[in-house]
Each structure stands twice: as structure tokens, then as C-alpha cells.
Design an enzyme around this catalytic site. Structure first.
Site, short mmCIF file in Angstrom:
data_model
loop_
_atom_site.label_atom_id
_atom_site.label_comp_id
_atom_site.label_asym_id
_atom_site.label_seq_id
_atom_site.Cartn_x
_atom_site.Cartn_y
_atom_site.Cartn_z
N GLU A 1 -61.75 4.77 22.25
CA GLU A 1 -60.60 4.26 21.50
C GLU A 1 -59.37 5.16 21.68
O GLU A 1 -58.24 4.67 21.63
CB GLU A 1 -60.96 4.15 20.01
CG GLU A 1 -61.96 3.07 19.68
CD GLU A 1 -61.33 1.68 19.56
OE1 GLU A 1 -60.12 1.60 19.31
OE2 GLU A 1 -62.07 0.69 19.72
N HIS B 1 -68.44 -1.32 23.18
CA HIS B 1 -67.57 -0.37 23.87
C HIS B 1 -68.23 0.14 25.15
O HIS B 1 -67.53 0.54 26.10
CB HIS B 1 -67.27 0.84 22.98
CG HIS B 1 -66.27 0.59 21.90
ND1 HIS B 1 -66.58 -0.13 20.76
CD2 HIS B 1 -64.97 0.95 21.76
CE1 HIS B 1 -65.52 -0.18 19.97
NE2 HIS B 1 -64.52 0.46 20.55
N ASP C 1 -64.18 -7.46 16.14
CA ASP C 1 -64.72 -6.16 16.52
C ASP C 1 -64.06 -5.08 15.68
O ASP C 1 -62.96 -5.27 15.13
CB ASP C 1 -64.47 -5.88 18.01
CG ASP C 1 -65.19 -4.63 18.48
OD1 ASP C 1 -66.43 -4.64 18.51
OD2 ASP C 1 -64.52 -3.63 18.80
N SER C 2 -64.71 -3.93 15.61
CA SER C 2 -64.15 -2.81 14.86
C SER C 2 -62.95 -2.21 15.57
O SER C 2 -62.18 -1.47 14.96
CB SER C 2 -65.22 -1.73 14.67
OG SER C 2 -65.65 -1.24 15.92
N CYS D 1 -69.43 -6.76 17.69
CA CYS D 1 -69.56 -5.38 17.23
C CYS D 1 -71.01 -5.21 16.81
O CYS D 1 -71.47 -5.86 15.86
CB CYS D 1 -68.63 -5.12 16.05
SG CYS D 1 -68.83 -3.50 15.26
N CYS E 1 -73.70 -1.32 22.08
CA CYS E 1 -72.35 -1.24 21.54
C CYS E 1 -71.43 -1.86 22.56
O CYS E 1 -71.54 -1.57 23.76
CB CYS E 1 -71.97 0.22 21.28
SG CYS E 1 -70.23 0.44 20.79
#
Length: 270
Positions: free
Chosen positions: A162, A196, A7-8, A70, A194
Site C-alpha cells: 500500500e 494484495h 477491498d480494504s 478482501c 490475500c
């Protein structure tokens, strides 16, 4: 027998949690490219370069199969990787297809022509790079016809998550949902494109209202991987240990990850 998860940043931990719950005997090696997050504002070439480097790092840990947890990497890099870069003894899978299969009520590997499906109006919430790639619409068109997709680039949400500012993230979610609803007042389904976004899924549901079915990826990806490994057990790699790796500062990333998931997670430098 390890499987890699890339993942990023931290969003892929939502997928990893579902994978570990579904496949408790499989060791997973997670790599977050926290030094370069977020991917959603980068161009396609940059995303491709970062993603291939991350995948190679997971191959070095004995993960012959890597899940791109991701959506931005899946949208902007995966097709090119599969067509030109991945060797025959490795596999890299994305997170879009399991979601689209659930949305269109298709079984994995159903390659019949696209057909009419029950859902006609779909709201897609994703990063700017995922939206601009149109990868979701491309994959959907392979399986369904007559579906209207309205995509909303959700700038700022990943950054806020983040940074640990969940109040800002939730406020941005409400703003982005309101913007989409002005263009598509009555979506039947909403796709959280996404990994997240499950961390603020309650905010999406609250803003969209109870009449909209919300599709989130973690459990769908876990079920799809379970099915894949039953058919392709040889894709389990040689790695034996579960690890959390990051390109960022391990202490800082560990603290944030523990805060998000409310359990202790210790990252190591990649």
C-alpha cells in the site's frame, strides 16, 4: 447491471482486473477502504463494522451483488453478514470458496461430503486476521479430508504494498516463506490468501521453488463470478457506470493504483 467489488485498499484491484477481462460488458464499482487499511491487523468486530459500511455504500451505487475482494473481510465478517445481516434481495460473496474449489477440484455448488483429494500439504499465506480466523481451514473441511494446512501470517506485506515499497514487500515475502518452510519443508501447494499478494506473486514463486503449485485468486474468482451470473442474472444491479471509489484521499490513491497496475486509474471520494 453493475457489480460491486469491495477491498480494504488496493489489493482488490488484482481481482477487479480479472473480473473486467472476463466480463467486459459488466460495469464494476470498486470501493477501496484506504482510510482504514490494512484490515489484517484489526479485530473481527472492527472488520465487520467497516465491511458492512462498505457494502452498504456499494448497494447505494446500484450493486445488488458485491464481491468481497478482501480475504480478511471474507474470513472475519462474511459468515456473520450472510447469517444475520444481508437482505434477501442482495448477495455478498467472498473470495475463499473459488480458491478452495480449485484446490480440491470441485465444481461450484458441489455439496457432496468431504473426500480425499490429491493435495495433502498446503501452505497458506495470509494476513494475521485471516490466519487467526481459521476460515480457510473451515471452508476446506467442508470439501476435503486429510489435508494438512500450515498457515503463515504475513505481517507487513500489505502495508509495504500500500505504501508502494515493493522492494520491502518482496523481502518480507521471502522471510515469511522461509519461516513457513521451517515448519512444512515440502508443501505441495501454496495458497496466496490475500488479494494484495498477486502483486508480489513472483516473489512467492521464487521463494517456494518450482515444485510448489501456487494458487492465486484473481482468475479463479473471475471464472466463479462468470458462472454465478449465468445462473443468477437477476443479481446484476441497477447501476450502469464503472466507478473507482475510495474512503481515502482520491489523488493519492489514484497515484498508487496507477503505479501498481501500470495504467491510469482515477478514484473518486466515496
Amino acid at each position: 447491471m453493475a457489480v460491486g467489488v469491495f477491498d480494504s485498499g488496493l489489493g482488490g484491484l488484482t481481482v477487479l482486473g480479472a473480473l473486467a477481462a472476463r466480463l467486459p460488458d459488466v460495469p464494476f464499482v470498486y470501493l477501496g477502504d484506504n482510510a482504514h487499511t490494512p484490515y489484517g491487523v484489526r479485530d473481527a468486530e472492527d472488520i465487520y463494522t467497516l465491511t458492512t459500511a462498505g457494502v452498504e455504500r456499494l448497494w447505494a451505487e446500484g450493486c445488488d451483488l458485491v464481491i468481497l475482494a478482501c480475504n480478511t473481510a471474507s474470513a472475519a465478517a462474511l459468515k456473520r453478514m450472510q447469517e444475520t445481516w444481508i437482505p434477501s434481495d442482495k448477495r455478498v460473496l467472498g473470495v475463499f470458496v473459488p480458491l478452495i474449489e480449485a484446490l480440491t477440484e470441485r465444481q461450484w455448488g458441489d455439496n457432496s461430503p468431504p473426500r480425499e483429494v490429491a493435495v495433502k500439504h498446503v501452505a497458506l499465506f495470509a494476513t494475521p486476521a485471516t490466519v487467526s480466523s481459521r476460515a480457510f481451514q473451515r471452508e476446506l473441511a467442508f470439501r476435503a479430508i486429510g489435508v494438512d494446512v500450515e498457515a503463515q501470517p504475513c505481517g507487513g506485506v500489505v502495508d509495504a504494498i500500500e505504501q508502494g515499497d515493493m522492494q520491502l514487500a518482496e523481502a518480507l515475502v521471502h522471510s515469511h516463506v522461509e519461516a513457513l518452510l521451517r515448519r512444512m519443508p515440502r508443501p505441495q501447494a501454496a495458497v496466496l490468501g490475500c488479494t494484495h499478494y498477486p502483486l508480489v506473486e513472483h516473489a512467492f514463486r521464487e521463494a517456494l521453488g518450482p515444485s510448489v503449485d501456487v494458487y492465486s485468486q484473481p482468475d479463479l474468482v473471475a471464472a466463479s463470478l462468470d458462472d454465478y451470473l449465468k445462473r443468477r442474472p437477476e443479481m446484476l444491479g441497477a447501476g450502469q457506470n464503472s466507478l473507482f471509489l475510495t474512503s481515502g484521499d482520491p489523488v493519492n490513491v489514484s497515484r498508487k493504483a496507477t503505479q501498481f497496475l501500470r495504467r491510469q486509474i482515477a478514484f473518486q471520494a466515496a
